[in-house]
Write a protein that holds these residues in place. Structure first.
Motif, mmCIF file in Angstrom:
data_model
loop_
_atom_site.group_PDB
_atom_site.id
_atom_site.type_symbol
_atom_site.label_atom_id
_atom_site.label_comp_id
_atom_site.label_asym_id
_atom_site.label_seq_id
_atom_site.Cartn_x
_atom_site.Cartn_y
_atom_site.Cartn_z
ATOM 1 N N PHE A 86 1.208 -6.390 -11.360
ATOM 2 C CA PHE A 86 -0.005 -6.480 -10.553
ATOM 3 C C PHE A 86 -0.189 -5.223 -9.709
ATOM 4 N N LEU A 87 0.916 -4.711 -9.157
ATOM 5 C CA LEU A 87 0.841 -3.479 -8.373
ATOM 6 C C LEU A 87 0.424 -2.304 -9.243
ATOM 7 N N TRP A 88 0.999 -2.199 -10.412
ATOM 8 C CA TRP A 88 0.713 -1.098 -11.335
ATOM 9 C C TRP A 88 -0.743 -1.127 -11.789
ATOM 10 N N GLN A 89 -1.263 -2.335 -12.077
ATOM 11 C CA GLN A 89 -2.624 -2.449 -12.583
ATOM 12 C C GLN A 89 -3.671 -2.564 -11.468
ATOM 13 N N GLY A 90 -3.215 -2.758 -10.233
ATOM 14 C CA GLY A 90 -4.151 -2.924 -9.131
ATOM 15 C C GLY A 90 -4.830 -4.287 -9.132
ATOM 16 N N TRP A 91 -4.198 -5.270 -9.739
ATOM 17 C CA TRP A 91 -4.781 -6.610 -9.812
ATOM 18 C C TRP A 91 -4.524 -7.391 -8.523
ATOM 19 N N GLN A 92 -5.326 -8.417 -8.293
ATOM 20 C CA GLN A 92 -5.142 -9.342 -7.175
ATOM 21 C C GLN A 92 -5.378 -10.765 -7.670
ATOM 22 N N THR A 93 -4.586 -11.686 -7.182
ATOM 23 C CA THR A 93 -4.822 -13.090 -7.508
ATOM 24 C C THR A 93 -6.032 -13.594 -6.731
ATOM 25 N N PRO A 94 -6.683 -14.700 -7.163
ATOM 26 C CA PRO A 94 -7.782 -15.279 -6.394
ATOM 27 C C PRO A 94 -7.338 -15.594 -4.969
ATOM 28 N N VAL A 95 -8.287 -15.545 -4.038
ATOM 29 C CA VAL A 95 -7.960 -15.693 -2.624
ATOM 30 C C VAL A 95 -7.227 -16.997 -2.346
ATOM 31 N N PHE A 96 -7.694 -18.106 -2.960
ATOM 32 C CA PHE A 96 -7.052 -19.397 -2.690
ATOM 33 C C PHE A 96 -5.593 -19.395 -3.128
ATOM 34 N N GLU A 131 0.832 -1.213 0.000
ATOM 35 C CA GLU A 131 0.000 0.000 0.000
ATOM 36 C C GLU A 131 0.859 1.253 0.000
ATOM 37 N N ILE A 132 2.114 1.092 -0.379
ATOM 38 C CA ILE A 132 3.016 2.234 -0.451
ATOM 39 C C ILE A 132 2.627 3.101 -1.641
ATOM 40 N N PRO A 133 2.480 4.414 -1.453
ATOM 41 C CA PRO A 133 2.128 5.300 -2.571
ATOM 42 C C PRO A 133 3.130 5.167 -3.718
ATOM 43 N N ALA A 134 2.607 5.276 -4.925
ATOM 44 C CA ALA A 134 3.433 5.060 -6.115
ATOM 45 C C ALA A 134 4.634 5.994 -6.167
ATOM 46 N N GLY A 135 4.436 7.251 -5.785
ATOM 47 C CA GLY A 135 5.536 8.215 -5.828
ATOM 48 C C GLY A 135 6.662 7.844 -4.891
ATOM 49 N N GLU A 136 6.319 7.403 -3.682
ATOM 50 C CA GLU A 136 7.347 7.016 -2.709
ATOM 51 C C GLU A 136 8.065 5.742 -3.153
#
Length: 293
Positions: free
Chosen positions: A167-177, A57-62
């Protein structure tokens, strides 16, 4: 007094786990270093890197500033120590890589996690990724005299870093499992890496302790100065600043010894630097941690 207790609570698990690995070997118990290392770099550490980047959750600029600071920090170390090795007439293949690259995975990563929590993990993973990418390419070139780009392309850590960044750039998440599975794999990385450090140190032998002492002190001094300087220049926030400084000041990585042995550099001299700088870090890293907390 509270600060001393806090620092002790942070560093004690790191060195106790390394001590377990050291004692394990000295007691004559079996520890298959090649198998454990392969398991770590193929599954555990890539899983840790990918999930940490995906969930950060680190801001992109930092994050961008920190990444640039980590890259410039390595360039600064390479420049300073290249000049030093040439002026002293030391063997470039033997000494330059150990002076540049620290143990940012086995020691630096756990220390940053204990010191700064999840935010520290995100920054520490980025620094580890920069170190890994450069050591798999430029580091191998220094020791072997040829490029290591093909090896870098085959390293799971490199692909985990690139995929995690996407994934960080696009805001994607893998399935929970899948996330839960990767988290479980990643959770074994830190204790495994620390115990392995102790095992590796226990198995090293050297006759080059005298030179290793002053080279290790020099490495620590230069790394601290450059880490502090670049952290200030890039205006890093406190956690990022602390992670940069700690990671820059980590001792010589065991992989430097393995590369020296594989490509016929002076492995005995590198083993001495690994041993001395690691022992030195027992006192130096808690002191640095006390400064940045």
């Amino acid at each position: 007094m509270n600060l001393l207790l806090t620092v002790f609570e942070i560093v004690a698990p790191v060195f106790l786990l390394a001590g377990i690995g050291f004692t394990w070997v000295k007691l004559g118990f079996e520890y298959r270093l090649e198998f454990v290392t392969r398991l770590g770099v193929t599954l555990a550490v890539p899983s840790l890197i990918f999930v940490a980047l995906m969930q950060t959750e680190i801001p992109a600029g930092e994050l961008t500033r920190f990444t640039l600071a980590a890259i410039v920090g390595h360039i600064g170390l390479a420049s300073v120590f290249e000049l030093f090795v040439r002026l002293r007439g030391l063997d470039r293949r033997t000494y330059l890589s150990p002076l540049i690259f620290g143990n940012t995975g086995n020691l630096g990563l756990p220390l940053c996690v204990f010191a700064f929590g999840q935010a520290g993990l995100g920054y520490a993973v980025v620094f580890l990724a920069v170190t890994a990418l450069l050591s798999f390419t430029y580091g191998i070139y220094l020791v072997a005299g040829k490029g290591g780009f093909g090896k870098a392309a085959r390293e799971p850590m490199v692909w985990a870093t690139l995929l995690g960044a996407v994934f960080l750039w696009q805001g994607w998440q893998t399935p929970v499992f899948l996330t839960n599975t990767l988290e479980l794999l990643g959770q074994m990385a830190i204790p495994m890496m620390l115990i392995t450090v102790g095992v590796a140190i226990a198995r090293l032998t050297t006759r080059s302790l005298g030179q290793a002492i002053w080279l290790s002190l020099l490495k620590l001094s230069v790394c601290f100065a450059l880490g502090w300087g670049f952290g200030t220049i890039f205006s890093l926030e406190p956690i990022a600043f602390g992670v940069l400084l700690l990671q820059m000041c980590t001792p010589v990585a065991v992989t430097s010894y393995l590369l020296a042995e594989r490509f016929d550099a002076d492995a005995d001299a590198v083993a001495g630097m690994v041993m001395v700088s690691t022992v030195l870090s027992v006192g130096a890293l808690p002191l640095i941690l006390a400064i940045v907390l």
